[in-house]
Design an enzyme around this catalytic site. Structure first.
Site, mmCIF file in Angstrom:
data_model
loop_
_atom_site.group_PDB
_atom_site.id
_atom_site.type_symbol
_atom_site.label_atom_id
_atom_site.label_comp_id
_atom_site.label_asym_id
_atom_site.label_seq_id
_atom_site.Cartn_x
_atom_site.Cartn_y
_atom_site.Cartn_z
ATOM 1 C CB THR A 1 -2.420 -5.419 5.979
ATOM 2 O OG1 THR A 1 -1.598 -6.220 5.110
ATOM 3 C CG2 THR A 1 -1.760 -4.071 6.145
ATOM 4 N N GLY B 1 2.473 -6.583 5.100
ATOM 5 C CA GLY B 1 3.888 -6.371 5.345
ATOM 6 C C GLY B 1 4.486 -5.023 5.028
#
Length: 543
Positions: A353, A435
């Site tokens: 992301t 993550g």
């Protein structure tokens, strides 16, 4: 006003931006320079990231926002994450003898992307509540220009593309969009995305709703259907964003704010609240005791997370009960120094992301995460629009009775969770990271370092990190350490029973984090840091 040159850390008096790509930080800084507010700058940052960091996020993905006018009590969350199409259920796959939702391809393109609608909702709020003055088209201009004219490809994009080409190059539209002339572009090669540029221009001229209905939506759905997706025009046109009340928990001299389900914000808050109970036992932020305690807390918290986090419209659970002091005290009692507990049966919470944050001259702050889920999402480019679709739907389960079982109109579990820290009812920091399962752990590391250990934002973000969990193909969860830790830390953790492995000094595995906030107690200046593990930058504006 003068704009500070992009770098990994900066201070400024008139507002500041942190983003995982320096071109996006520049876009947000330019909006601040023109007198725009934090939301307006965030839209410029987010739309630019959707172009210049396409392996991590894009128009075909989702977003979650945490927005504050400076007063923590009025902070609000915004869920811009789409649900499964109405033709989807667990039976859709089970009846076809598919035991697991595919990670790639049209079959994994089963949820509506919310990111564009999120920009639109935030823009309306900015106009109505913060007296935003910049036009919608102005805020998308930088993204459009980078898509049309090209930009230097980041080393991270080249490396990620090189790694995933074997599983992606055959997906509809992928090679044409991401591999000009059939080759992987080298870092710094100028790479235009003209089809995506035309799509952004359409959205800029006709508003965010044009992404969800009309000619553009029809083209995307037609392309997705050809790849095997069952999404429909009705799924697109019926999507709406949702405002949500943040969850809160005491931490240090203040409180931490994060988002409720379907995000894992609860997990991030629980980890920090539990670490707060042990903080006097940590000698320094490098120590094995700090890592050990964090990992053991994470095990306990993830076990609860996987039982209770789901779309609240389908599973109503009072998450605040898990943030009560008595409940957290009971969990803390299970943590033993230098002794490990068995690992819970964790779902694999992977995902890549982008997090970015903005503070404007008045102290208003925005914390945002955007995502396609896995790198390059499902790999399918929707028709000739240049829009790469997410694969967030593979976070659903097909197991009967599972809390996150796939149902029509349901949103999947999201790892995305932007955060803020406040003292005396004033927001001091906006922070976050990419993550997957690493997000709550990294949030804990950087906030503990900034607020408990007293590190600068730059030091808090850049310092070596750990990651507990599984990655794809692994049967057991393990603990990874960046190689900058002393060997004694590794040896201590291993002797206490942890399965430890080294990773490089500045490893992408640890995610790309960032922070923005006030630089001093007098609040006369702002500070921001971005991760040296990323291609990011910070941009400040002086007044």
């Amino acid at each position: 006003m003068t704009v500070i040159t992009p770098q990994k850390y900066a201070q400024a008096t008139g507002g500041i931006v942190s983003a995982p790509h320096f071109l996006a930080a520049e876009a947000g800084g330019e909006v601040l320079r023109r007198g725009g507010n934090a939301i307006e700058a965030a839209i410029a940052v987010g739309s630019t990231l959707a172009v210049v960091y396409p392996h991590m996020n894009g128009l075909g993905g989702d977003a979650f926002w945490l927005i504050s006018d400076g007063n923590s009590e009025s902070a609000m969350g915004l869920a811009a994450a789409g649900p499964a199409g109405h033709k989807y259920s667990a039976h859709t796959f089970c009846d076809a003898h598919i035991q697991e939702i595919p990670f790639r391809g049209g079959r994994s393109a089963l949820t509506v992307p919310g990111i564009v609608a999120g920009w639109g909702t935030a823009y309306d709020y900015s106009r109505n509540s913060w007296h935003g003055s910049l036009s919608w088209g102005d805020l998308l201009e930088t993204a459009y220009e980078h898509a049309l004219r090209g930009f230097p490809i980041s080393p991270n994009q080249t490396a990620t593309l090189t790694h995933y080409v074997p599983v992606l190059y055959k997906q509809p539209g992928f090679s044409h969009a991401f591999m000009p002339n059939g080759e992987i572009p080298k870092p710094d090669a100028v790479w235009p995305q003209k089809a995506l540029g035309r799509t952004i221009k359409e959205i800029a001229e006709n508003g965010p709703e044009s992404f969800y209905q009309g000619y553009l939506a029809e083209k995307m759905i037609k392309g997705l259907r050809a790849s095997g997706s069952l999404l429909t025009e009705k799924d697109m046109s019926s999507f709406r964003t949702e405002w949500m009340q943040p969850l809160r928990v005491p931490f240090g001299h203040g409180e931490v704010l994060n988002l409720p389900a379907p995000t894992q914000g609860l997990a991030s808050l629980m980890i920090l609240a539990l670490l707060d109970r042990f903080k006097t036992s940590f000698e320094d932020h490098w120590g094995a005791d700090f890592i050990h305690c964090s990992v053991e807390i994470t095990k306990q918290v993830f076990g609860w997370r996987d039982q209770v986090i789901a779309d609240p419209h389908y599973h109503d659970f009072d998450l605040s009960a898990l943030l009560k002091a008595s409940f957290l005290d009971d969990i803390a009692a299970l943590i033993e120094p230098r002794h490990i507990q068995p690992s819970p049966a964790l779902d694999t919470g992977a995902g890549d992301t982008v997090w970015f944050g903005v503070a404007d001259a008045t102290g208003r702050m925005v914390s945002v995460i955007q995502s396609l889920y896995h790198e390059f999402g499902c790999g399918v480019v929707a028709g000739d629009t240049g829009v790469l679709w997410n694969n967030r739907g593979c976070a659903f389960s097909l197991t009967p009775g599972h809390i996150n079982i796939l149902e029509p109109g349901k949103r999947p579990f999201h790892t995305l969770n932007p955060a803020m820290y406040a003292e005396n009812k004033r927001v001091q920091l906006a922070y976050g990271t990419m993550g997957g399962d690493g997000q709550p752990q990294t949030q804990a590391a950087i906030l503990m370092r900034a607020k408990h250990f007293g590190l600068s934002l730059a030091e808090a973000v850049a310092s070596p990190r750990w990651l507990y969990g599984r990655t794809w193909g692994e049967r057991n969860a393990g603990l990874r350490l960046e190689h900058r830790y002393p060997k004694q830390v590794y040896n201590d953790l291993q002797s206490w029973g942890h399965m430890v492995a080294w990773v490089p000094d500045y490893s992408d595995v640890m995610g790309h984090a960032g922070m923005v906030g006030f630089a001093n107690a007098e609040k006369s200046t702002f500070a921001a840091a971005t991760d040296p593990r990323s291609d990011g930058g910070v941009m400040g504006v002086d007044i």
